[in-house]
Design an enzyme around this catalytic site. Structure first.
Site, PDB file in Angstrom:
ATOM      1  N   CYS A   1       0.828  -1.208   0.000  1.00 39.71           N
ATOM      2  CA  CYS A   1       0.000   0.000   0.000  1.00 39.71           C
ATOM      3  C   CYS A   1       0.861   1.256   0.000  1.00 39.71           C
ATOM      4  O   CYS A   1       0.441   2.310  -0.487  1.00 39.71           O
ATOM      5  CB  CYS A   1      -0.948   0.005   1.196  1.00 39.71           C
ATOM      6  SG  CYS A   1      -0.121  -0.057   2.804  1.00 39.71           S
ATOM      7  N   HIS A  31      -1.719   1.346   7.397  1.00 37.42           N
ATOM      8  CA  HIS A  31      -2.174   1.289   6.016  1.00 37.42           C
ATOM      9  C   HIS A  31      -2.122   2.688   5.417  1.00 37.42           C
ATOM     10  O   HIS A  31      -2.487   3.673   6.070  1.00 37.42           O
ATOM     11  CB  HIS A  31      -3.600   0.736   5.948  1.00 37.42           C
ATOM     12  CG  HIS A  31      -4.125   0.603   4.551  1.00 37.42           C
ATOM     13  ND1 HIS A  31      -3.548  -0.229   3.614  1.00 37.42           N
ATOM     14  CD2 HIS A  31      -5.176   1.201   3.930  1.00 37.42           C
ATOM     15  CE1 HIS A  31      -4.226  -0.135   2.481  1.00 37.42           C
ATOM     16  NE2 HIS A  31      -5.217   0.726   2.653  1.00 37.42           N
TER      17      HIS A  31
END
Length: 448
Positions: free
Chosen positions: A13, A383
């Site tokens: 990510c 994230h």
């Protein structure tokens, strides 16, 4: 109005969020197109994939909808493969940082540029006899001509800027030569918050350029003055004094990447993440952080007299009004408070508020927000997601879209500007906006 997502290959990510942010910077994509233009003519297609610039350009063009693709989700593993060719070993199974990857890309692009020949090879007879560029030629002793070096080899990438470091002795007020250092992103620490006062991007920028005292520095001027007062040429020790160090921005880039340092350390030495919100705007003015070459005292006196006679907007009786909660450097006149402007300035149309900048005080270094990378989680796991502008429509390819997107790997949805400005930013991508007057001056220079 949406863009393709990116497949998560296992903790990738950090790469996906950065690619989405870079794809919203048109100047960077344009520079890559000019940079890779020679590969299409000089290199075979089988070797193109070995170049980082070519691989990065194809990904960014697909993410900005400049290349037709039927896939809703793209695979960016080709970028990791080409980085391994550049001797970067980035594991997709460990926690990585988007800001570190940004510097890996910019430094690798610099290395790729430096590896290429900047002048025509002597054995390239075709280029020497029939140069492609027939503008101003360089005449040599053999009465031959050499083609000019391509512009993309001369100019660095759009994120390239320069910092100035100014040192002044507190004892004799002697100023050392200004030192220049390059930067690809501004890494700003978040100062300690004051209870009841919001933290703004201006606070971080002022904290970055705030002066600091450096003790026990050898001053050549103080040593010289001390030596002149001693007879018989006796040797003296170097005079050590305290210097005042000041950072400024000597050269502002076309694309500005701002990194907000959210890493801090506890008293026990364990890493902690700072979660506080730093207010930022859709438009950013960098004029007051720009370094200006000192002028002569007589010229400065005339300039001060002229400024005192005229009352500019945002001033009262010729004195610049200082925004609340922000310490302004002396001699600056802020026209806009970055990160704390009224909501009326948040233009949903995507055009910057010209009414807020009168012609006599229009900022020279005005930037528009293009993308924001956000990190959710703590220092050990988390994230990365991205807020970015939607690509412009084919009908008006040069316009800036006012539609924002929220992207988390392969998930893409529309977002509002208010949602973007309320997020806890980690990376901010701005692109410089040129006013009409600047456009006219640039066009006139190009014609000359």
């Amino acid at each position: 109005g949406l863009v393709p997502g990116l497949l998560n290959l296992g903790n990738t990510c950090f790469m996906n969020s950065l690619l989405q942010g870079l794809s919203s910077c048109p100047s960077f994509i344009k520079w890559l197109e000019e940079f890779t233009a020679q590969y299409k003519t000089e290199q075979s297609q089988s070797t193109e994939h070995q170049y980082l610039s070519v691989t990065l350009l194809r990904l960014l063009r697909a993410l900005s909808c400049q290349e037709a693709t039927e896939d809703d989700v793209l695979d960016a593993s080709c970028l990791l493969e080409v980085l391994r060719v550049y001797r970067w070993q980035i594991s997709s199974f460990e926690e990585q940082d988007a800001h570190e990857l940004f510097h890996v890309l910019t430094s690798s692009l610099e290395d790729e540029r430096d590896r290429q020949p900047r002048v025509t090879h002597l054995f390239d007879v075709h280029s020497l006899e029939q140069p492609e560029i027939t503008q101003k030629q360089i005449s040599c002793r053999t009465r031959g001509s050499l083609p000019l070096v391509s512009n993309h080899w001369k100019s660095p990438h759009p994120f390239h800027g320069r910092l100035t470091s100014n040192m002044v002795c507190k004892h004799c007020e002697h100023q050392s030569p200004v030192r220049y250092d390059t930067f690809d992103s501004l890494s700003l620490s978040i100062p300690a918050t004051v209870w009841g006062r919001p933290m703004t991007l201006d606070h971080c920028l002022h904290h970055f350029i705030s002066s600091e005292s450096v003790k026990d520095v050898v001053c050549d001027n103080c040593t010289k003055i001390q030596a002149e007062g001693i007879l018989n040429g006796q040797s003296i020790e170097n005079q050590r004094t305290t210097f005042v160090k000041q950072l400024k921005l000597g050269k502002l880039p076309q694309c500005l990447c701002i990194h907000l340092q959210r890493l801090s350390w506890s008293n026990q030495g364990t890493p902690l993440k700072r979660h506080e919100h730093v207010q930022f705007n859709e438009f950013l003015i960098m004029d007051i952080y720009k370094y200006h070459v000192p002028v002569h005292k007589s010229s400065q006196t005339e300039l001060n007299q002229k400024n005192s006679e005229e009352t500019a907007p945002g001033t009262k009786d010729g004195i610049a009004m200082k925004p609340a909660g922000v310490e302004q450097p002396s001699g600056t006149k802020p026209h806009f408070v970055n990160g704390a402007c009224p909501s009326s300035f948040l233009m949903s149309s995507g055009a910057f508020p010209l009414a807020a900048f009168p012609e006599c005080s229009s900022p020279l270094y005005l930037y528009r927000l293009m993308a924001v990378v956000v990190h959710h989680g703590d220092m050990h796991s988390g994230h990365f997601v991205t807020y970015r502008r939607s690509p412009p429509s084919p009908r008006s390819p040069f316009a800036v879209s006012s539609q924002w997107l929220w992207i988390s790997d392969d998930t893409v949805r529309k977002a509002s500007l208010q949602e973007v400005l309320s997020c806890s930013a980690y990376l901010l991508f701005y692109e410089r906006v040129h006013s009409r007057v600047q456009h006219q001056s640039l066009e006139s220079k190009a014609e000359e």
